[in-house]
Write an enzyme that holds these catalytic residues in place. Structure first.
Site, PDB file in Angstrom:
ATOM      1  N   TYR A 173       4.755 -10.979 -36.569  1.00  0.00           N
ATOM      2  CA  TYR A 173       5.667 -12.036 -36.126  1.00  0.00           C
ATOM      3  C   TYR A 173       4.887 -13.024 -35.274  1.00  0.00           C
ATOM      4  O   TYR A 173       4.163 -12.629 -34.355  1.00  0.00           O
ATOM      5  CB  TYR A 173       6.808 -11.419 -35.311  1.00  0.00           C
ATOM      6  CG  TYR A 173       7.816 -12.430 -34.806  1.00  0.00           C
ATOM      7  CD1 TYR A 173       8.590 -13.172 -35.697  1.00  0.00           C
ATOM      8  CD2 TYR A 173       7.996 -12.639 -33.447  1.00  0.00           C
ATOM      9  CE1 TYR A 173       9.521 -14.098 -35.230  1.00  0.00           C
ATOM     10  CE2 TYR A 173       8.931 -13.552 -32.976  1.00  0.00           C
ATOM     11  CZ  TYR A 173       9.686 -14.283 -33.873  1.00  0.00           C
ATOM     12  OH  TYR A 173      10.612 -15.189 -33.414  1.00  0.00           O
ATOM     13  N   ASP A 268      -3.387 -13.939 -32.571  1.00  0.00           N
ATOM     14  CA  ASP A 268      -2.137 -14.141 -31.835  1.00  0.00           C
ATOM     15  C   ASP A 268      -2.026 -13.063 -30.764  1.00  0.00           C
ATOM     16  O   ASP A 268      -1.738 -11.893 -31.049  1.00  0.00           O
ATOM     17  CB  ASP A 268      -0.952 -14.089 -32.799  1.00  0.00           C
ATOM     18  CG  ASP A 268       0.381 -14.379 -32.093  1.00  0.00           C
ATOM     19  OD1 ASP A 268       0.407 -14.424 -30.849  1.00  0.00           O
ATOM     20  OD2 ASP A 268       1.395 -14.545 -32.809  1.00  0.00           O
ATOM     21  N   LYS A 300       4.381 -15.125 -23.189  1.00  0.00           N
ATOM     22  CA  LYS A 300       4.890 -13.963 -22.451  1.00  0.00           C
ATOM     23  C   LYS A 300       4.248 -13.792 -21.063  1.00  0.00           C
ATOM     24  O   LYS A 300       4.668 -14.463 -20.129  1.00  0.00           O
ATOM     25  CB  LYS A 300       4.790 -12.721 -23.332  1.00  0.00           C
ATOM     26  CG  LYS A 300       5.689 -12.915 -24.588  1.00  0.00           C
ATOM     27  CD  LYS A 300       5.887 -11.713 -25.449  1.00  0.00           C
ATOM     28  CE  LYS A 300       6.979 -12.002 -26.489  1.00  0.00           C
ATOM     29  NZ  LYS A 300       6.550 -11.994 -27.870  1.00  0.00           N
TER      30      LYS A 300
HETATM   31  C1  PLP Z   1       6.919 -13.153 -28.903  1.00  0.00           C
HETATM   32  C2  PLP Z   1       5.858 -13.500 -29.878  1.00  0.00           C
HETATM   33  C3  PLP Z   1       5.733 -14.804 -30.408  1.00  0.00           C
HETATM   34  C4  PLP Z   1       6.749 -15.870 -30.143  1.00  0.00           C
HETATM   35  O1  PLP Z   1       6.812 -16.250 -28.801  1.00  0.00           O
HETATM   36  P1  PLP Z   1       8.148 -17.011 -28.275  1.00  0.00           P
HETATM   37  O2  PLP Z   1       7.811 -17.343 -26.862  1.00  0.00           O
HETATM   38  O3  PLP Z   1       9.270 -16.045 -28.442  1.00  0.00           O
HETATM   39  O4  PLP Z   1       8.312 -18.217 -29.128  1.00  0.00           O
HETATM   40  C5  PLP Z   1       4.652 -15.092 -31.210  1.00  0.00           C
HETATM   41  N1  PLP Z   1       3.745 -14.152 -31.511  1.00  0.00           N
HETATM   42  C6  PLP Z   1       3.816 -12.886 -31.043  1.00  0.00           C
HETATM   43  C7  PLP Z   1       2.777 -11.892 -31.383  1.00  0.00           C
HETATM   44  C8  PLP Z   1       4.895 -12.520 -30.231  1.00  0.00           C
HETATM   45  O5  PLP Z   1       4.994 -11.253 -29.804  1.00  0.00           O
END
Ligand code: PLP
Length: 472
Positions: A173, A268, A300
């Site tokens: 994701y 990511d 985050k």
């Molecule tokens: C949470 C998450 C996202 C998206 O971040 P948001 O601040 O919710 O848009 C993208 N990549 C990873 C790996 C994530 O865990």
């Protein structure tokens, strides 16, 4: 077709969950009347009653708890019930809720004005902290969410390489970026089909979705489209289908295969960055093994609970961003002084002692959960990297999304609700990681320890009841 907000699509078990939701909502009207009332009001004015889908409890059933306050490892809901929190706002609250140093930084920044729409010192300090911790990040641009970070990173990769295609992995994701809402293609390399209504096939046609941990599939994709792939984007540790560690050499192999064809690797680290260690997953694999992704995305933890994301990496790639270069990217609230103050205070609280504490707590919780489920005879797998872990309700190791989806989600739902009743707030989906904070103390771990045996027995009964229907 249910691509989540906080994580990937719920797997099989949704129908069961819908039935369970009806039964549970009756019970909840008695046990959590304030949350039930808020949820009813919310549903009138907000789709599904929530502002991010997983919060709606669809895959576990029942009424979402409306939280009114948090302190250290605890959350308190609108009915005055207290929970030991193992979600931590999906990662940002790594120092616990309402940490005094973070609050002080936020108060100081807020008192000086909320937003200027100009550069300000806090964003320089946050960028310097990120660059200092992750040497492969030579330059960084701040945004307001992880989604914005990945969206901008792939635009930049395409701008830098002049190539159209992106490789992503099923079950990874990367936020709700249109082109990355493609998770299709199980087992074989397929061009991605949209996983959400409203995303055009033309958009995802430029995204190749491959099975996670399958380097041969990546080699085959590059062989089939030489010189056309701009970037491979991967979660540094897949953790939005439950925690699925990269196989040894997988991340390094991605860098090697991508670089051999002149493509970029985008790591990511929105979830893993500054959580798994001082330099995130980069510090655990790349830095030690002597290779490097070209671009990184963060979010985050770097916002400490306020909206901050970032993308960064090689200076020659970042040089293509506006205003220096032709790749446009901007944001009214990017580098916001209050948000960057929260992020900086959070990062400054994450010293070696903090990571040692996260390790110790996550190990304790992991072992307690493993033992309780084993004692109750529930088939399960605990998977982890550093302090990030999750538990799959299945009896095989999980290496990719297909395997993750074979777990028993009804078993998890029963487990979740028993834990919730006993005062432990787990992720309301079997496909999410569990998050500990430095504020989790012996008392918090004790609440978890007391809740687990009963929850494990509840899971055992549910697994028993659904045996046969979930085996496939
Ligand atoms: C949470 C998450 C996202 C998206 O971040 P948001 O601040 O919710 O848009 C993208 N990549 C990873 C790996 C994530 O865990």
């Amino acid at each position: 077709m249910t691509m989540p907000a906080e994580g990937p699509a719920a797997g099989p078990g949704d129908a069961t969950a819908t039935g369970r939701a009806a039964a549970a909502s009756l019970a909840d009207a008695v046990t959590v009347p304030a949350s039930a009332e808020l949820f009813a009001r919310a549903r009138r004015v907000t789709p599904g009653g929530v502002n991010s889908p997983v919060r709606a409890f669809r895959s576990v059933g029942g009424t979402p708890r409306f939280m009114v306050s948090g302190s250290g490892p605890r959350l308190t809901d609108a009915d005055g019930r207290s929970y030991v929190d193992l979600v931590g706002s999906w990662g940002p609250m790594i120092l616990g809720h309402a940490h005094p140093d973070v609050l002080a930084a936020v108060h100081a920044a807020a008192s000086a004005g909320l937003s200027f729409g100009t550069p300000s010192p806090g964003e320089v300090a946050l960028a310097e902290e990120i660059v200092a911790r992750v040497p492969a990040v030579e330059q960084v641009r701040l945004v307001s969410s992880g989604t914005e970070a990945t969206m901008s990173a792939i635009r930049l990769a395409r701008g830098f390489t002049g190539r159209p295609l992106i490789v992503k992995f099923a079950g990874c994701y990367h936020g709700h970026v249109d082109s990355l809402l493609a998770a299709a293609g199980s087992g074989v390399a397929t061009f991605g089909l949209p996983d959400s209504a409203g995303v055009t096939a033309a958009t995802t046609a430029e995204v190749l979705v491959l099975p996670y941990n399958d380097l041969d599939a990546v080699r085959a994709a590059f062989a089939a489209a030489p010189g056309r792939i701009a970037a491979v984007i991967t979660e540094a540790v897949a953790a939005n289908m439950g925690v699925v560690p990269p196989a040894p050499g997988f991340n390094a192999g991605l860098a090697e295969v991508a670089h051999a064809d002149g493509a970029l690797l985008v790591s990511d680290e929105v979830m893993t960055g500054f959580r798994l260690g001082p330099a995130g997953m980069y510090g655990i694999d790349a830095a030690r093994e002597g290779w490097s992704p070209d671009l990184f995305t963060f979010g985050k933890v770097i916002g400490g609970g306020l909206p901050v994301g970032a993308f960064g990496g090689r200076a020659d790639v970042m040089a293509l961003l506006a205003p220096d270069g032709p790749v446009y990217q901007a944001g009214t609230l990017s580098g916001n002084p209050v948000a960057t103050a929260a992020g900086l205070a959070t990062l400054r609280g994450l010293d070696d002692a903090a990571y040692a504490r996260l390790d110790a707590t996550s190990t304790a919780v992991r072992i307690l959960a493993d033992d309780a489920l084993t004692a109750a005879g529930v088939p399960h797998r605990v998977q982890r990297v550093s302090n990030l872990f999750s538990i799959f309700f299945c009896d095989e190791p999980v290496q990719d999304y297909d395997a993750a989806r074979r777990q028993d989600t009804a078993g998890y739902a029963a487990f979740f609700h028993a834990m919730l009743d006993a005062g432990v707030y787990l992720p309301p989906s079997a496909f999410e990681a569990w998050f500990v904070s430095t504020a989790h103390d012996d008392k918090a771990v004790d609440v978890i320890a007391k809740a687990l045996p009963g929850a494990a027995r509840a899971a055992a009964r549910a697994v028993e009841a659904t045996a046969g229907t979930h085996r496939r």
